[in-house]
Write an enzyme that holds these catalytic residues in place. Structure first.
Site, mmCIF file in Angstrom:
data_model
loop_
_atom_site.group_PDB
_atom_site.id
_atom_site.type_symbol
_atom_site.label_atom_id
_atom_site.label_comp_id
_atom_site.label_asym_id
_atom_site.label_seq_id
_atom_site.Cartn_x
_atom_site.Cartn_y
_atom_site.Cartn_z
ATOM 1 C CG ASP A 38 87.686 -21.083 -33.539
ATOM 2 O OD1 ASP A 38 88.414 -20.590 -34.341
ATOM 3 O OD2 ASP A 38 86.877 -20.463 -32.645
ATOM 4 C CG PHE A 39 86.373 -24.890 -38.043
ATOM 5 C CD1 PHE A 39 87.358 -25.725 -39.496
ATOM 6 C CD2 PHE A 39 86.407 -25.485 -36.640
ATOM 7 C CE1 PHE A 39 87.521 -26.396 -38.766
ATOM 8 C CE2 PHE A 39 86.282 -26.667 -36.704
ATOM 9 C CZ PHE A 39 87.177 -27.137 -38.333
ATOM 10 N NE ARG A 40 82.191 -21.770 -40.178
ATOM 11 C CZ ARG A 40 82.111 -22.553 -39.603
ATOM 12 N NH1 ARG A 40 82.055 -23.260 -38.213
ATOM 13 N NH2 ARG A 40 81.424 -23.976 -40.983
ATOM 14 C CG ASN A 111 85.898 -29.779 -31.431
ATOM 15 O OD1 ASN A 111 85.019 -29.366 -32.027
ATOM 16 N ND2 ASN A 111 85.721 -29.533 -29.836
ATOM 17 C CG ASP A 113 89.662 -31.929 -30.626
ATOM 18 O OD1 ASP A 113 89.059 -32.928 -30.126
ATOM 19 O OD2 ASP A 113 89.470 -30.552 -30.043
ATOM 20 C CG HIS A 130 80.906 -32.355 -38.053
ATOM 21 N ND1 HIS A 130 80.775 -31.248 -37.561
ATOM 22 C CD2 HIS A 130 79.581 -32.023 -38.049
ATOM 23 C CE1 HIS A 130 80.117 -30.214 -37.918
ATOM 24 N NE2 HIS A 130 79.516 -31.425 -37.432
HETATM 25 P P1 OAD Z 1 83.165 -21.783 -35.300
HETATM 26 O O1 OAD Z 1 85.007 -21.847 -35.188
HETATM 27 O O2 OAD Z 1 82.364 -21.978 -36.253
HETATM 28 O O3 OAD Z 1 83.077 -21.691 -33.642
HETATM 29 C C1 OAD Z 1 83.557 -21.571 -32.415
HETATM 30 C C2 OAD Z 1 82.784 -20.470 -31.418
HETATM 31 O O4 OAD Z 1 83.130 -20.783 -30.653
HETATM 32 C C3 OAD Z 1 83.099 -19.061 -32.091
HETATM 33 O O5 OAD Z 1 81.890 -18.540 -31.675
HETATM 34 C C4 OAD Z 1 83.819 -18.789 -30.921
HETATM 35 O O6 OAD Z 1 83.991 -17.415 -30.304
HETATM 36 C C5 OAD Z 1 84.039 -19.076 -29.734
HETATM 37 N N1 OAD Z 1 85.479 -19.402 -29.058
HETATM 38 C C6 OAD Z 1 86.285 -20.170 -29.292
HETATM 39 N N2 OAD Z 1 87.287 -20.222 -28.257
HETATM 40 C C7 OAD Z 1 87.038 -19.843 -27.501
HETATM 41 C C8 OAD Z 1 86.957 -19.929 -25.535
HETATM 42 N N3 OAD Z 1 87.966 -20.061 -24.729
HETATM 43 N N4 OAD Z 1 85.730 -19.779 -24.654
HETATM 44 C C9 OAD Z 1 84.572 -19.500 -25.416
HETATM 45 N N5 OAD Z 1 84.328 -19.413 -26.749
HETATM 46 C C10 OAD Z 1 85.551 -18.979 -27.579
HETATM 47 O O7 OAD Z 1 83.135 -23.869 -35.107
HETATM 48 P P2 OAD Z 1 82.547 -25.029 -34.817
HETATM 49 O O8 OAD Z 1 80.998 -24.433 -34.372
HETATM 50 O O9 OAD Z 1 82.503 -26.574 -34.078
HETATM 51 O O10 OAD Z 1 83.381 -29.095 -39.788
HETATM 52 O O11 OAD Z 1 82.355 -25.856 -36.283
HETATM 53 C C11 OAD Z 1 81.551 -26.251 -36.891
HETATM 54 C C12 OAD Z 1 81.786 -27.146 -37.676
HETATM 55 O O12 OAD Z 1 82.478 -26.486 -38.801
HETATM 56 C C13 OAD Z 1 83.191 -27.707 -37.466
HETATM 57 O O13 OAD Z 1 82.749 -29.198 -36.805
HETATM 58 C C14 OAD Z 1 84.142 -28.149 -38.743
HETATM 59 C C15 OAD Z 1 83.931 -27.035 -39.273
HETATM 60 O O14 OAD Z 1 83.058 -27.283 -40.828
HETATM 61 C C16 OAD Z 1 84.652 -30.179 -39.736
HETATM 62 O O15 OAD Z 1 85.464 -30.794 -39.047
HETATM 63 C C17 OAD Z 1 84.027 -31.103 -40.236
#
Ligand code: OAD
Ligand code: ZN
Length: 303
Positions: A38-40, A111, A113, A130
């Site tokens: 993921d991203f953050r 996503n 993907d 996105h």
């Molecule tokens: P984030 O990485 O910001 O958030 C992912 C969330 O999923 C976090 O709160 C993690 O704790 C949770 N997480 C990860 N793995 C998990 C699992 N197996 N089970 C349950 N929870 C889980 O990703 P997004 O919110 O999707 O932009 O990010 C939003 C946008 O920021 C993305 O679309 C991207 C980025 O800039 C673009 O790609 C254009």
């Protein structure tokens, strides 16, 4: 606290209300179990790992001005995320099962993907907020290019890792970029139009229909996507599946909200089991994965 009991309450709600439809709002967390970071998330998130590319700040990878100066970080990321290298998760298949059971209204995904499509979910249900890698355009003159232009350049870079030549427009020599929404760019009009329609639809539904919005695997930090769940009318049940509590669920919860803090594939498993859909989910995963294996084998044979 992981509240498995909230999944049981959700299952009861779905069973008791056969007319209730579900809208999913999802993010990168639904694909981490497929091997896509993921991203953050601290340590494992892409933004943490991009630090080795010496970006001014992590989000620059999705900044058009930065991309013009230095496309390499986006190319590096694109290679990691490029569709075709991953298989959908249990959670993706659970969403497909909601479609098969006639209970799905829509999936809003952040996503890029395309794993919703890979799981076989019909395109009319999926809004890729996105964008995705499925089409390309020149960032200078907007000329459209087929998918292969970017994909082939990426494959070439893979073989000759040090020769970073980028896909360029034959008309103006501008850089070609997939239609992925970068910071400062507009989301596709389909996102706004469909959300307006769905919101009107939700507001017009009878309260007794008891519709549901499930937010899953997103930190709810990127707008306008992050505001959707706040606009959901109060008679609609909101549910969060995520490792941590986010958005309104943390800062402005409603009494009727449900939350499961834990891994999404576990949530998918428990929910399917509680709905007596466990066997259906297993079968669906097996069938769809067999199809994906055959497609992959044919691709490898260049047929
Ligand atoms: P984030 O990485 O910001 O958030 C992912 C969330 O999923 C976090 O709160 C993690 O704790 C949770 N997480 C990860 N793995 C998990 C699992 N197996 N089970 C349950 N929870 C889980 O990703 P997004 O919110 O999707 O932009 O990010 C939003 C946008 O920021 C993305 O679309 C991207 C980025 O800039 C673009 O790609 C254009
Ligand atoms: Zn051009």
């Amino acid at each position: 606290m992981t509240k498995t009991s909230d999944i049981k309450l959700l299952a009861t709600h779905i069973k008791k209300n056969p007319d209730a439809k579900v809208i999913f709002m999802v993010g990168a967390g639904i694909s981490t179990s497929c091997g896509i970071p993921d991203f953050r998330s601290p340590k494992t998130g892409l933004y943490h790992n991009l630090s080795k590319l010496n970006l001014p700040f992590a989000e620059s990878v999705f900044d058009v001005d930065y991309f013009k100066q230095n496309p390499k970080p986006f190319y590096t990321l694109a290679r990691e995320l490029y569709p075709g290298n991953f298989k959908p998760s249990k959670f993706h298949y659970l969403m497909k099962l909601f479609e098969k059971k006639g209970r799905l209204k829509r999936i809003y995904t952040q996503n890029i993907d395309t794993l919703e499509r890979e799981a076989g979910i019909f395109p009319e249900y999926v809004i890729e907020a996105h964008g995705s890698f499925s089409s390309n355009h020149c960032i200078e003159c907007a000329k459209e290019f087929p998918l292969e232009v970017f994909r082939d350049q990426l494959a070439l870079d893979c073989k000759y890792i040090n020769i970073f030549e980028y896909a360029k427009c034959d008309k103006c020599k501008g850089l070609i970029k997939p239609r992925i929404v970068f910071f400062g760019e507009n989301l596709p009009s389909e996102f706004f139009d469909t959300w307006d329609e769905d919101l009107e639809w939700l507001c017009g539904r009878k309260k007794s229909e008891n519709d549901i919005v499930i937010v899953a695997g997103t930190s709810l930090t990127v707008y306008p996507f992050a505001s959707l769940h706040s606009e959901v009318p109060s008679h609609v049940k909101r549910v969060l599946f995520n490792i941590d509590s986010v958005g309104d669920f943390a800062s402005n919860p409603r009494q009727s909200d449900l939350q499961f803090k834990g891994k999404l594939d576990e949530a998918a498993f428990i929910l399917a089991h509680e709905l007596h859909w466990g066997k259906d989910l297993e079968l669906l995963m097996k069938t769809e994965n067999d199809v994906l294996d055959i497609v992959e084998a044919l691709e490898n044979l260049n047929i």
